[in-house]
Design a protein around this motif. Sequence first.
Motif, PDB file in Angstrom:
ATOM      1  N   LEU A   1      16.659  47.355  10.867  1.00 47.19           N
ATOM      2  CA  LEU A   1      16.038  46.650  11.550  1.00 47.19           C
ATOM      3  C   LEU A   1      17.081  46.049  12.407  1.00 47.19           C
ATOM      4  O   LEU A   1      17.853  45.254  12.044  1.00 47.19           O
ATOM      5  N   SER A   2      17.249  46.557  13.745  1.00 51.51           N
ATOM      6  CA  SER A   2      18.458  46.063  14.514  1.00 51.51           C
ATOM      7  C   SER A   2      17.814  45.238  15.723  1.00 51.51           C
ATOM      8  O   SER A   2      16.592  45.248  16.271  1.00 51.51           O
ATOM      9  N   GLY A   3      19.084  44.810  16.458  1.00 53.78           N
ATOM     10  CA  GLY A   3      18.332  43.860  17.592  1.00 53.78           C
ATOM     11  C   GLY A   3      17.779  42.668  17.435  1.00 53.78           C
ATOM     12  O   GLY A   3      17.176  42.183  18.348  1.00 53.78           O
ATOM     13  N   LEU A   4      18.100  41.913  16.277  1.00 57.89           N
ATOM     14  CA  LEU A   4      17.365  40.721  15.891  1.00 57.89           C
ATOM     15  C   LEU A   4      18.214  39.536  16.679  1.00 57.89           C
ATOM     16  O   LEU A   4      19.572  39.443  16.311  1.00 57.89           O
ATOM     17  N   VAL A   5      17.562  38.740  17.504  1.00 55.17           N
ATOM     18  CA  VAL A   5      18.473  37.509  18.155  1.00 55.17           C
ATOM     19  C   VAL A   5      17.587  36.452  17.806  1.00 55.17           C
ATOM     20  O   VAL A   5      16.271  36.718  18.040  1.00 55.17           O
ATOM     21  N   PRO A   6      18.186  35.203  17.854  1.00 59.14           N
ATOM     22  CA  PRO A   6      17.445  34.170  17.782  1.00 59.14           C
ATOM     23  C   PRO A   6      16.594  33.750  19.058  1.00 59.14           C
ATOM     24  O   PRO A   6      17.144  33.831  20.246  1.00 59.14           O
ATOM     25  N   PRO A   7      15.601  33.570  18.976  1.00 55.92           N
ATOM     26  CA  PRO A   7      14.582  33.535  20.392  1.00 55.92           C
ATOM     27  C   PRO A   7      14.852  32.256  20.933  1.00 55.92           C
ATOM     28  O   PRO A   7      15.369  31.256  20.310  1.00 55.92           O
ATOM     29  N   GLN A   8      14.733  32.301  22.123  1.00 64.09           N
ATOM     30  CA  GLN A   8      14.846  30.759  23.098  1.00 64.09           C
ATOM     31  C   GLN A   8      13.675  30.068  22.940  1.00 64.09           C
ATOM     32  O   GLN A   8      12.729  30.511  23.727  1.00 64.09           O
ATOM     33  N   CYS A   9      13.772  28.827  22.787  1.00 60.71           N
ATOM     34  CA  CYS A   9      12.591  27.830  22.534  1.00 60.71           C
ATOM     35  C   CYS A   9      12.841  26.867  23.628  1.00 60.71           C
ATOM     36  O   CYS A   9      14.081  26.788  23.942  1.00 60.71           O
ATOM     37  N   GLU A  10      11.797  26.181  23.773  1.00 64.70           N
ATOM     38  CA  GLU A  10      11.942  25.207  25.200  1.00 64.70           C
ATOM     39  C   GLU A  10      11.182  23.733  24.550  1.00 64.70           C
ATOM     40  O   GLU A  10      10.145  24.048  23.876  1.00 64.70           O
ATOM     41  N   LEU A  11      11.936  22.712  24.546  1.00 61.71           N
ATOM     42  CA  LEU A  11      11.384  21.552  24.333  1.00 61.71           C
ATOM     43  C   LEU A  11      11.681  20.442  25.510  1.00 61.71           C
ATOM     44  O   LEU A  11      13.133  20.021  25.501  1.00 61.71           O
ATOM     45  N   SER A  12      10.966  20.082  26.153  1.00 64.90           N
ATOM     46  CA  SER A  12      11.111  19.029  27.290  1.00 64.90           C
ATOM     47  C   SER A  12      12.129  19.470  28.389  1.00 64.90           C
ATOM     48  O   SER A  12      13.228  18.793  28.739  1.00 64.90           O
ATOM     49  N   GLY A  13      11.944  20.831  28.742  1.00 66.96           N
ATOM     50  CA  GLY A  13      12.829  21.553  29.558  1.00 66.96           C
ATOM     51  C   GLY A  13      14.300  21.881  29.061  1.00 66.96           C
ATOM     52  O   GLY A  13      14.909  22.423  29.728  1.00 66.96           O
ATOM     53  N   ASN A  14      14.395  21.463  27.708  1.00 67.03           N
ATOM     54  CA  ASN A  14      15.745  21.927  27.204  1.00 67.03           C
ATOM     55  C   ASN A  14      15.648  23.319  26.239  1.00 67.03           C
ATOM     56  O   ASN A  14      14.358  23.206  25.521  1.00 67.03           O
TER      57      ASN A  14
END
Lengths: 115, 276
Positions: free
Chosen positions: B250-263
């Motif tokens: 299983l390839s192409g695993l990247v940490p997802p981008q999350c947002e908290l208070s605009g950061n």
Amino acid sequence: MKNKKLIGFFFAIALGLAAGLFFGWLVNPPQAKNTTISSLRADFQTDYVLMVARAYPETADLPAAVEQLKEVNAKDPLGTVRNAFVTAQQLGYSQIDLQAIADLGLRLEAWLGAQ
Amino acid sequence: MRDRQPPLYLITGIVIGLLVGLFVSYVLLPVRYSDTSPDTLSTEQKAAYRALIARAYLYEADQSRAFSRIALLGDANAGESLVAQAQEIVAAGGDALAARGLALLASVITNPETFITPLASIQVIQNTTVDLTKDPAATETPVPASPTPFVTYTPRPTATPKPTQGTPYQLVGEPRAICEPGNPALLKVYVYDSQGKGVSGVRIEISIPDGGSTDFFTGLYPEINSGYADYEMIAGNTYSLRVGDGGDILSGLVPPQCELSGNSYPGSLEVKFKQP
């Protein structure tokens, strides 16, 4: 008089020393802790050797197995296996366990002979 | 009337001697024990003993025997000791097989119904048989001295347990992004058997950013799930992983981008695998 006191003083030291040693070695020795595998009782050492035999079943594993056996006796790993085999026979180990120890001994003997 | 003075020099001598005696018997030359039991081993020696138990367990697949051995170590919480040592070995890049065995044993404590298939068979060695009918006097060539041969033992053929490859694990659904502010970006892997039960001791191979790959195993966190394992990802890197032997990559695993208070911050990724 002075000599008598001096002799008495040293005699008292010797008496105290003997009492201290008697207490520390015989009456209340420190509990066995931080011991090593080499100090284990023979039946535990035999089981240890059996685990080595089982855990390192391939000839390629022998260097690692020897390192483990050196924990029991750093100078004579093959002798350790021999002793374990004899103890295992005395303790009535199963055929499969005896075979595993014997197999380790034979592989070790051949491997050490080739070194 | 004259007061009788206590013989201070004698008392002083006894006290000095006593202190020296205690120092010698407790510090300088303490009692050396022999015929000890495994529960008295030092921490390092216990770890070596425990790792050996785990390795042997993988080959013997005898959990009652493994537990009897573990019990000899006298750990207050055997499960925690097993998991902690497995994690230490994995973190240090040590004996992967021992780590796997430790994880499996820890998992068996929480789920006693778990059974494993032994990794390898016991090899049957054919001993050279001695011909007793031969007259020793007829020997012409003197045999050179040799070390004492190992005790002769005639092995019996035994049934050869074969390692189980098992059906390859398949990805269930799509990787799920998990946003947990303050937590590291983890790749959370769950491995289940065909019955839906977590499987411990499954090797997971993951590519690492600086090239090559590393292994980690399920079962190190039985409090979460016996089939759970995780790996801390680094933001900006792409990972590939394979679960078990012969599984798909299983390839192409990247940490997802999350947002908290605009950061934005890197989140975790959850993937689940199951045997069909």
